[in-house]
Design a protein around this motif. Structure first.
Motif, PDB file in Angstrom:
ATOM      1  N   ALA A 213      -3.904 -14.763  -6.148  1.00  0.00           N
ATOM      2  CA  ALA A 213      -4.973 -13.986  -6.790  1.00  0.00           C
ATOM      3  C   ALA A 213      -6.262 -14.083  -5.982  1.00  0.00           C
ATOM      4  O   ALA A 213      -6.986 -13.093  -5.810  1.00  0.00           O
ATOM      5  CB  ALA A 213      -5.196 -14.496  -8.216  1.00  0.00           C
ATOM      6  N   LEU A 214      -6.535 -15.279  -5.476  1.00  0.00           N
ATOM      7  CA  LEU A 214      -7.740 -15.458  -4.661  1.00  0.00           C
ATOM      8  C   LEU A 214      -7.636 -14.662  -3.362  1.00  0.00           C
ATOM      9  O   LEU A 214      -8.625 -14.048  -2.914  1.00  0.00           O
ATOM     10  CB  LEU A 214      -7.933 -16.950  -4.364  1.00  0.00           C
ATOM     11  N   THR A 215      -6.455 -14.640  -2.775  1.00  0.00           N
ATOM     12  CA  THR A 215      -6.238 -13.857  -1.546  1.00  0.00           C
ATOM     13  C   THR A 215      -6.420 -12.367  -1.809  1.00  0.00           C
ATOM     14  O   THR A 215      -6.998 -11.636  -0.989  1.00  0.00           O
ATOM     15  CB  THR A 215      -4.831 -14.121  -0.988  1.00  0.00           C
ATOM     16  N   ASN A 216      -5.942 -11.917  -2.962  1.00  0.00           N
ATOM     17  CA  ASN A 216      -6.097 -10.502  -3.312  1.00  0.00           C
ATOM     18  C   ASN A 216      -7.564 -10.105  -3.432  1.00  0.00           C
ATOM     19  O   ASN A 216      -7.957  -9.000  -3.031  1.00  0.00           O
ATOM     20  CB  ASN A 216      -5.374 -10.216  -4.633  1.00  0.00           C
ATOM     21  N   ASP A 217      -8.363 -11.006  -3.944  1.00  0.00           N
ATOM     22  CA  ASP A 217      -9.801 -10.720  -4.067  1.00  0.00           C
ATOM     23  C   ASP A 217     -10.426 -10.544  -2.682  1.00  0.00           C
ATOM     24  O   ASP A 217     -11.243  -9.632  -2.459  1.00  0.00           O
ATOM     25  CB  ASP A 217     -10.506 -11.860  -4.822  1.00  0.00           C
ATOM     26  N   ASP A 218     -10.042 -11.428  -1.779  1.00  0.00           N
ATOM     27  CA  ASP A 218     -10.567 -11.324  -0.417  1.00  0.00           C
ATOM     28  C   ASP A 218     -10.083 -10.050   0.268  1.00  0.00           C
ATOM     29  O   ASP A 218     -10.853  -9.380   0.988  1.00  0.00           O
ATOM     30  CB  ASP A 218     -10.141 -12.548   0.414  1.00  0.00           C
ATOM     31  N   THR A 219      -8.832  -9.705   0.033  1.00  0.00           N
ATOM     32  CA  THR A 219      -8.279  -8.497   0.643  1.00  0.00           C
ATOM     33  C   THR A 219      -8.988  -7.250   0.141  1.00  0.00           C
ATOM     34  O   THR A 219      -9.207  -6.289   0.899  1.00  0.00           O
ATOM     35  CB  THR A 219      -6.767  -8.394   0.340  1.00  0.00           C
ATOM     36  N   CYS A 220      -9.343  -7.268  -1.120  1.00  0.00           N
ATOM     37  CA  CYS A 220     -10.087  -6.136  -1.696  1.00  0.00           C
ATOM     38  C   CYS A 220     -11.382  -5.899  -0.928  1.00  0.00           C
ATOM     39  O   CYS A 220     -11.692  -4.761  -0.548  1.00  0.00           O
ATOM     40  CB  CYS A 220     -10.379  -6.409  -3.164  1.00  0.00           C
ATOM     41  N   MET A 221     -12.113  -6.932  -0.673  1.00  0.00           N
ATOM     42  CA  MET A 221     -13.385  -6.767   0.018  1.00  0.00           C
ATOM     43  C   MET A 221     -13.196  -6.446   1.494  1.00  0.00           C
ATOM     44  O   MET A 221     -14.037  -5.778   2.104  1.00  0.00           O
ATOM     45  CB  MET A 221     -14.232  -8.043  -0.134  1.00  0.00           C
ATOM     46  N   ASP A 222     -12.105  -6.899   2.080  1.00  0.00           N
ATOM     47  CA  ASP A 222     -11.842  -6.562   3.486  1.00  0.00           C
ATOM     48  C   ASP A 222     -11.714  -5.061   3.673  1.00  0.00           C
ATOM     49  O   ASP A 222     -12.071  -4.515   4.737  1.00  0.00           O
ATOM     50  CB  ASP A 222     -10.556  -7.254   3.972  1.00  0.00           C
TER      51      ASP A 222
END
Length: 264
Positions: A213-222
């Motif tokens: 879930a934390l990785t998905n948040d970062d991917t969203c902003m990328d």
């Protein structure tokens, strides 16, 4: 017989009247002066002086048991707020808050951690499982709110091509985060810590899902790296909040896992 003259008769009448008046005055007790009254001063209760201690007329400051002074109201006591129950409750709540503060010290965003969890101190108490579950529920609530916000942007229109792509990817990533958090809460809320083998397996899954879930948040902003408009700032504001809550929740989950492992 000598007949009395009128003058003699008048003088005789006056003398008789004087005699009668004098005799009547000396013999009648009811005509006596009050100061010469033969009655004793204490013969009647009504004649008692004001300072008498007779029960029928107690003095104003009498401490008679029949009329005790009213006790002060309970609220006027300066120690009323320190009754055993309230004192115990206050101490217990402070202990719960101290536990949350100590636990939040291991997270990256300590202030966010404490401010978000302290309202639930009475529920968490000093239970690391409840602490982790509530942290995950707060993260899930924030993720759902961010997902709804980003979806509204995508439906609003007026976006550039880059914004459309970035928003669409972000909606998908946050949606995956919501799913991962829901799975984590379901498993963690019903975990059996007495079965050490199963506990370790479930905790491993939960840690993996929350990390995803934390990785998905970062991917969203990328996906907004090439976007230079206000849309990026709006999305970032919501996603960053989710990411920080997720990071804190993951740290508390790891703490819970290590705590139980030490007791197993």
């Amino acid at each position: 017989m000598n007949i009395l003259s009128q003058t003699q008769i008048l003088h005789l009448s006056i003398a008789i009247l004087l005699f009668i008046t004098t005799s009547s005055s000396s013999l009648s007790p009811s005509s006596s002066s009050p100061s010469l009254s033969p009655s004793p001063p204490s013969s009647s209760p009504s004649s008692a002086p004001p300072s008498s201690l007779s029960p029928s007329s107690p003095p104003p400051l009498s401490l008679s048991p029949s009329s005790p002074p009213p006790p002060p109201p309970p609220s006027s006591s300066p120690l009323s707020s320190l009754s055993p129950s309230s004192s115990s409750s206050t101490y217990s709540n402070q202990t719960n808050l101290d536990y949350i503060k100590t636990s939040c010290n291991i997270t990256l965003y300590k202030t966010i951690c404490y401010n978000s969890l302290s309202p639930y101190a009475s529920t968490i108490r000093s239970n690391p499982q409840k602490l982790a579950v509530i942290a995950l529920n707060l993260t899930l609530s924030s993720a759902k709110s961010a997902s709804k916000f980003v979806k509204n942007i995508s439906h609003g229109g007026g976006l550039t091509r880059l914004e459309v792509v970035a928003v669409a990817d972000c909606v998908e990533e946050i949606g995956d985060s919501v799913t991962s958090l829901q799975d984590s809460i379901r498993e963690l809320d019903s975990i059996n810590y007495k079965d050490s083998a199963k506990f370790e397996m479930v905790m491993s899954d939960v840690e993996t899902w929350v990390s995803a879930a934390l990785t998905n948040d970062d991917t969203c902003m990328d996906g907004f790296s090439l976007v230079k408009t206000a849309v990026k700032d709006l999305v970032r504001r919501h996603v960053v909040e989710v990411a920080r809550l997720t990071s804190n929740a993951l740290a508390l989950i790891n703490m819970y896992a290590s705590t139980q492992e030490n007791f197993s």
